[in-house]
Design a protein around this motif. Structure first.
Motif, PDB file in Angstrom:
ATOM      1  N   LEU A  18       0.732  -0.951  -0.152  1.00 14.15           N
ATOM      2  CA  LEU A  18      -0.039   0.337  -0.080  1.00 14.15           C
ATOM      3  C   LEU A  18       0.842   1.196  -0.041  1.00 14.15           C
ATOM      4  N   ASN A  19       1.976   1.340   0.752  1.00 15.99           N
ATOM      5  CA  ASN A  19       2.975   2.526   0.580  1.00 15.99           C
ATOM      6  C   ASN A  19       3.471   2.809  -0.765  1.00 15.99           C
ATOM      7  N   GLU A  20       3.714   1.426  -1.434  1.00 13.88           N
ATOM      8  CA  GLU A  20       4.216   1.670  -2.885  1.00 13.88           C
ATOM      9  C   GLU A  20       2.794   2.410  -3.636  1.00 13.88           C
ATOM     10  N   ILE A  21       1.757   1.785  -3.606  1.00 16.87           N
ATOM     11  CA  ILE A  21       0.684   2.433  -4.516  1.00 16.87           C
ATOM     12  C   ILE A  21       0.339   3.737  -3.873  1.00 16.87           C
ATOM     13  N   PHE A  22       0.275   3.944  -2.627  1.00 16.89           N
ATOM     14  CA  PHE A  22      -0.012   5.441  -2.334  1.00 16.89           C
ATOM     15  C   PHE A  22       1.142   6.491  -2.296  1.00 16.89           C
ATOM     16  N   SER A  23       2.442   6.071  -2.573  1.00 11.31           N
ATOM     17  CA  SER A  23       3.605   6.566  -2.387  1.00 11.31           C
ATOM     18  C   SER A  23       3.353   8.138  -2.667  1.00 11.31           C
ATOM     19  N   GLY A  24       3.738   9.151  -1.998  1.00 13.71           N
ATOM     20  CA  GLY A  24       3.558  10.498  -2.084  1.00 13.71           C
ATOM     21  C   GLY A  24       2.097  11.040  -1.612  1.00 13.71           C
ATOM     22  N   ARG A  25       1.079  10.132  -1.314  1.00  7.73           N
ATOM     23  CA  ARG A  25      -0.050  10.473  -0.909  1.00  7.73           C
ATOM     24  C   ARG A  25      -0.558  10.053   0.454  1.00  7.73           C
ATOM     25  N   ARG A  26      -0.241   8.857   0.890  1.00  5.72           N
ATOM     26  CA  ARG A  26      -0.579   8.089   2.051  1.00  5.72           C
ATOM     27  C   ARG A  26       0.526   7.267   2.552  1.00  5.72           C
ATOM     28  N   GLN A  27       1.126   7.194   3.741  1.00 11.46           N
ATOM     29  CA  GLN A  27       1.900   6.325   4.307  1.00 11.46           C
ATOM     30  C   GLN A  27       1.359   5.709   5.549  1.00 11.46           C
ATOM     31  N   PHE A  28       1.610   4.099   5.420  1.00 14.97           N
ATOM     32  CA  PHE A  28       1.185   3.232   6.670  1.00 14.97           C
ATOM     33  C   PHE A  28       2.392   3.095   7.283  1.00 14.97           C
ATOM     34  N   LEU A  29       2.371   3.188   8.729  1.00  6.49           N
ATOM     35  CA  LEU A  29       3.364   2.764   9.525  1.00  6.49           C
ATOM     36  C   LEU A  29       2.842   1.950  10.550  1.00  6.49           C
ATOM     37  N   VAL A  30       3.891   1.191  11.400  1.00  5.36           N
ATOM     38  CA  VAL A  30       3.546   0.416  12.279  1.00  5.36           C
ATOM     39  C   VAL A  30       4.476   0.441  13.536  1.00  5.36           C
ATOM     40  N   ALA A  31       4.043   0.490  14.853  1.00  9.09           N
ATOM     41  CA  ALA A  31       4.849   0.612  15.929  1.00  9.09           C
ATOM     42  C   ALA A  31       4.550  -0.522  17.024  1.00  9.09           C
ATOM     43  N   ALA A  32       5.585  -0.907  17.965  1.00 10.57           N
ATOM     44  CA  ALA A  32       5.176  -1.713  18.618  1.00 10.57           C
ATOM     45  C   ALA A  32       5.431  -1.182  20.122  1.00 10.57           C
ATOM     46  N   LEU A  33       4.450  -1.384  21.159  1.00 18.02           N
ATOM     47  CA  LEU A  33       4.786  -0.628  22.176  1.00 18.02           C
ATOM     48  C   LEU A  33       4.623  -1.615  23.466  1.00 18.02           C
ATOM     49  N   THR A  34       5.773  -1.871  23.943  1.00 16.66           N
ATOM     50  CA  THR A  34       5.976  -2.798  25.174  1.00 16.66           C
ATOM     51  C   THR A  34       6.274  -2.074  26.405  1.00 16.66           C
ATOM     52  N   LEU A  35       6.312  -3.009  27.496  1.00 18.74           N
ATOM     53  CA  LEU A  35       6.623  -2.524  28.741  1.00 18.74           C
ATOM     54  C   LEU A  35       7.662  -3.204  29.215  1.00 18.74           C
ATOM     55  N   GLU A  36       8.893  -2.424  29.586  1.00 19.65           N
ATOM     56  CA  GLU A  36      10.196  -3.044  29.987  1.00 19.65           C
ATOM     57  C   GLU A  36      11.116  -2.031  30.758  1.00 19.65           C
ATOM     58  N   SER A  37      12.009  -3.018  31.341  1.00 23.72           N
ATOM     59  CA  SER A  37      12.896  -2.081  32.029  1.00 23.72           C
ATOM     60  C   SER A  37      14.429  -2.087  31.164  1.00 23.72           C
ATOM     61  N   GLU A  38      15.217  -1.232  31.933  1.00 23.52           N
ATOM     62  CA  GLU A  38      16.668  -1.216  31.226  1.00 23.52           C
ATOM     63  C   GLU A  38      17.301  -2.662  32.106  1.00 23.52           C
ATOM     64  N   PRO A  39      18.238  -2.983  31.098  1.00 20.04           N
ATOM     65  CA  PRO A  39      18.949  -4.099  31.719  1.00 20.04           C
ATOM     66  C   PRO A  39      19.635  -3.754  33.123  1.00 20.04           C
ATOM     67  N   ARG A  40      19.461  -4.697  34.175  1.00 18.10           N
ATOM     68  CA  ARG A  40      20.339  -4.584  35.475  1.00 18.10           C
ATOM     69  C   ARG A  40      20.892  -5.654  35.891  1.00 18.10           C
ATOM     70  N   ALA A  41      21.678  -5.512  36.621  1.00  7.87           N
ATOM     71  CA  ALA A  41      22.556  -6.641  37.500  1.00  7.87           C
ATOM     72  C   ALA A  41      21.570  -7.358  38.256  1.00  7.87           C
ATOM     73  N   THR A  42      20.657  -6.717  38.951  1.00 12.45           N
ATOM     74  CA  THR A  42      19.887  -7.035  39.909  1.00 12.45           C
ATOM     75  C   THR A  42      18.445  -7.425  39.757  1.00 12.45           C
ATOM     76  N   GLU A  43      17.643  -7.778  40.484  1.00 13.05           N
ATOM     77  CA  GLU A  43      16.242  -8.117  40.346  1.00 13.05           C
ATOM     78  C   GLU A  43      15.410  -6.659  39.887  1.00 13.05           C
ATOM     79  N   VAL A  44      14.582  -6.756  38.813  1.00 21.03           N
ATOM     80  CA  VAL A  44      13.940  -5.565  38.360  1.00 21.03           C
ATOM     81  C   VAL A  44      12.640  -5.501  38.954  1.00 21.03           C
ATOM     82  N   PRO A  45      12.179  -4.422  39.626  1.00 19.07           N
ATOM     83  CA  PRO A  45      10.890  -4.224  40.430  1.00 19.07           C
ATOM     84  C   PRO A  45       9.975  -3.674  39.275  1.00 19.07           C
ATOM     85  N   LEU A  46       8.657  -3.994  39.686  1.00 19.11           N
ATOM     86  CA  LEU A  46       7.635  -3.482  38.690  1.00 19.11           C
ATOM     87  C   LEU A  46       7.637  -2.265  38.358  1.00 19.11           C
ATOM     88  N   GLY A  47       7.880  -1.359  39.308  1.00 19.58           N
ATOM     89  CA  GLY A  47       8.021   0.002  39.411  1.00 19.58           C
ATOM     90  C   GLY A  47       9.012   0.610  38.327  1.00 19.58           C
TER      91      GLY A  47
END
Length: 189
Positions: A142-171
């Motif tokens: 669809l992006n090829e067909i609608f080039s210059g008129r419409r763009q379709f984009l996809v994003a993923a949204l996750t819930l995660e922590s930065e890497p840590r050496a200790t246990e990661v709390p929910l907060g």
């Protein structure tokens, strides 16, 4: 809650289920997306976004008389979010808790058309967002067909922590937005 070992026995990343932070899509997730439209626009490479509507009613509607004799307005489509980009062009956002499915893909394409959007964004929210190759390939085409008129984009949204050496709390869990490459299905850089 899952943990990902970035280095065996050393660093841990906690992956939480997004419903821990956003139990309901309309009441919890949509307000977060509205507050974070600039982060979404930045992730997708389209820049700053200005919020213009939530649960936007669009499309054809008509009056139908039910068996009880009462007239009711039926039809219409309900878009999750609408915005404008820095050039004033319409951006539609369809959000869903994952994995990605045919229903939401169809809604995204329909909302893009009905809203005359320049950009249509599909946000899939899950602990491990999954996308069918066929969905991504269809959007790439669809992006090829609608080039210059419409763009379709996809994003993923996750819930995660930065890497840590200790246990990661929910907060310590934070929302992470990532653009999905429509060709490879991987995270776009």
């Amino acid at each position: 809650m899952d943990h990902e070992h970035d280095q065996p026995g050393t660093w841990r990343r906690r992956i939480g289920h997004p419903r821990e932070l956003w139990p309901r899509e309309t009441e919890d997730l949509h307000p977060w997306l509205i507050e974070n439209l600039d982060a979404l626009g930045g992730c997708l490479g389209i820049g700053r976004l200005e919020f213009t509507g939530r649960e936007v009613l669009m499309g054809e509607q008509w009056t139908h008389t039910g068996q009880d004799g009462v007239d009711r307005v039926v039809g219409g489509l309900r878009l999750d979010l609408s915005a404008r980009d820095r050039r004033g062009q319409v951006v539609v956002v369809e959000a869903q808790f994952g994995p990605a499915d045919h229903k939401h893909l169809g809604q995204l394409v329909t909302y893009a058309h009905a809203g005359q959007a320049a950009v249509a964004v599909w946000v899939v929210v899950d602990a491990d967002p999954l996308f069918y190759t066929e969905h991504l390939t269809a959007l790439a085409e669809l992006n090829e067909i609608f080039s210059g008129r419409r763009q379709f984009l996809v994003a993923a949204l996750t819930l995660e922590s930065e890497p840590r050496a200790t246990e990661v709390p929910l907060g310590a869990l934070r929302p992470q937005l990532r653009r999905i490459d429509l060709v490879t299905g991987g995270t776009a850089q």
